[in-house]
Design a protein around this motif. Structure first.
Motif, PDB file in Angstrom:
ATOM      1  N   ARG A  54       0.970  -1.571  -0.243  1.00 56.30           N
ATOM      2  CA  ARG A  54      -0.321  -0.005  -0.167  1.00 56.30           C
ATOM      3  C   ARG A  54       0.643   1.035  -0.179  1.00 56.30           C
ATOM      4  NH1 ARG A  54      -2.592  -2.757   4.006  1.00 56.30           N
ATOM      5  NH2 ARG A  54      -2.277  -0.819   5.591  1.00 56.30           N
ATOM      6  N   HIS A  55       1.744   1.333   1.070  1.00 56.62           N
ATOM      7  CA  HIS A  55       2.507   2.768   1.505  1.00 56.62           C
ATOM      8  C   HIS A  55       3.128   2.597  -0.432  1.00 56.62           C
ATOM      9  CE1 HIS A  55       4.669   5.287   2.612  1.00 56.62           C
ATOM     10  NE2 HIS A  55       6.029   5.267   2.620  1.00 56.62           N
ATOM     11  N   ARG A  56       4.072   1.556  -1.250  1.00 57.68           N
ATOM     12  CA  ARG A  56       5.226   1.766  -2.357  1.00 57.68           C
ATOM     13  C   ARG A  56       3.488   2.612  -3.183  1.00 57.68           C
ATOM     14  NH1 ARG A  56       8.317   0.958  -5.954  1.00 57.68           N
ATOM     15  NH2 ARG A  56       7.568  -0.301  -7.503  1.00 57.68           N
ATOM     16  N   VAL A  57       2.319   1.874  -3.560  1.00 52.50           N
ATOM     17  CA  VAL A  57       1.264   2.448  -4.448  1.00 52.50           C
ATOM     18  C   VAL A  57       0.883   4.013  -4.293  1.00 52.50           C
ATOM     19  CG1 VAL A  57      -0.527   2.207  -5.085  1.00 52.50           C
ATOM     20  CG2 VAL A  57       0.529  -0.271  -5.177  1.00 52.50           C
ATOM     21  N   LYS A  58       1.117   3.929  -2.796  1.00 59.02           N
ATOM     22  CA  LYS A  58       0.967   5.535  -2.229  1.00 59.02           C
ATOM     23  C   LYS A  58       2.229   6.151  -2.602  1.00 59.02           C
ATOM     24  CE  LYS A  58      -0.655   7.662   1.760  1.00 59.02           C
ATOM     25  NZ  LYS A  58      -1.933   7.886   2.863  1.00 59.02           N
ATOM     26  N   ARG A  59       3.454   6.102  -2.323  1.00 58.19           N
ATOM     27  CA  ARG A  59       4.849   6.814  -2.946  1.00 58.19           C
ATOM     28  C   ARG A  59       4.704   6.999  -4.491  1.00 58.19           C
ATOM     29  NH1 ARG A  59       7.769   2.905   0.097  1.00 58.19           N
ATOM     30  NH2 ARG A  59       8.738   2.184  -1.727  1.00 58.19           N
ATOM     31  N   LEU A  60       4.328   5.531  -5.410  1.00 52.62           N
ATOM     32  CA  LEU A  60       4.287   5.964  -6.863  1.00 52.62           C
ATOM     33  C   LEU A  60       3.243   7.308  -7.426  1.00 52.62           C
ATOM     34  CD1 LEU A  60       4.460   1.840  -8.116  1.00 52.62           C
ATOM     35  CD2 LEU A  60       6.539   3.812  -8.077  1.00 52.62           C
ATOM     36  N   PHE A  65       2.458  13.414  -9.490  1.00 54.47           N
ATOM     37  CA  PHE A  65       1.927  14.540  -9.432  1.00 54.47           C
ATOM     38  C   PHE A  65       3.140  15.201  -8.863  1.00 54.47           C
ATOM     39  CE2 PHE A  65      -2.083  12.295  -7.964  1.00 54.47           C
ATOM     40  CZ  PHE A  65      -2.946  13.032  -9.268  1.00 54.47           C
ATOM     41  N   ARG A  66       4.438  15.140  -8.190  1.00 55.76           N
ATOM     42  CA  ARG A  66       5.077  15.824  -7.764  1.00 55.76           C
ATOM     43  C   ARG A  66       5.773  16.150  -9.069  1.00 55.76           C
ATOM     44  NH1 ARG A  66      10.975  16.644  -6.814  1.00 55.76           N
ATOM     45  NH2 ARG A  66      10.984  13.977  -7.454  1.00 55.76           N
ATOM     46  N   TYR A  91       6.341   2.511 -11.681  1.00 51.83           N
ATOM     47  CA  TYR A  91       6.418   3.812 -11.712  1.00 51.83           C
ATOM     48  C   TYR A  91       5.579   4.565 -13.222  1.00 51.83           C
ATOM     49  CZ  TYR A  91       6.839   8.883 -12.644  1.00 51.83           C
ATOM     50  OH  TYR A  91       5.964  10.563 -12.225  1.00 51.83           O
ATOM     51  N   SER A  92       6.150   4.516 -14.306  1.00 51.52           N
ATOM     52  CA  SER A  92       5.113   4.563 -15.506  1.00 51.52           C
ATOM     53  C   SER A  92       4.190   3.962 -15.628  1.00 51.52           C
ATOM     54  CB  SER A  92       6.691   4.065 -17.132  1.00 51.52           C
ATOM     55  OG  SER A  92       6.550   2.697 -17.156  1.00 51.52           O
TER      56      SER A  92
END
Length: 109
Positions: A54-60, A65-66, A91-92
């Motif tokens: 979950r945290h990995r998906v959130k970071r991606l 957005f960044r 990521y892509s």
């Protein structure tokens, strides 16, 4: 972009915002309050996976957005909800899904 942390704000955007869906994500969009340039909220439920996943998906999503922040119109609150299919994506793929939903919302400058 500032974060949405309050559950009340998430619910307000779910109720009043417009949403579009693709294979990996759901994006809700609502006009921001006058005093903010726009905020971003990310929701990843336990259906997606354990806390590491979950945290990995959130970071991606946050990184998508960044890196593309200058392409988004200001003045909107955005909530992105990850779907089960987002698990294990790179990521892509996530960035492509974010930009696809932004195009559907006519958010890109």
């Amino acid at each position: 972009m500032e974060s949405i942390k309050n559950n009340r704000d998430f619910l307000k955007i779910y109720r009043n915002g417009k949403s579009y869906v693709n294979k990996y994500l759901v994006m809700y969009l609502a006009p921001a309050q006058e005093d903010t340039a726009g905020r971003l909220g990310i929701s990843v439920s336990k259906k997606v996976g354990n806390s590491v996943v979950r945290h990995r998906v959130k970071r991606l999503i946050k990184e998508s957005f960044r890196l593309n922040e200058n392409r988004f119109q200001k003045g909107y609150d955005i909530v992105v909800v990850a779907r089960k299919e987002a698990k294990g994506r790179n990521y892509s793929e996530i960035e492509s899904a974010v930009l696809h939903l932004a195009r559907l919302h006519n958010m890109l400058v």
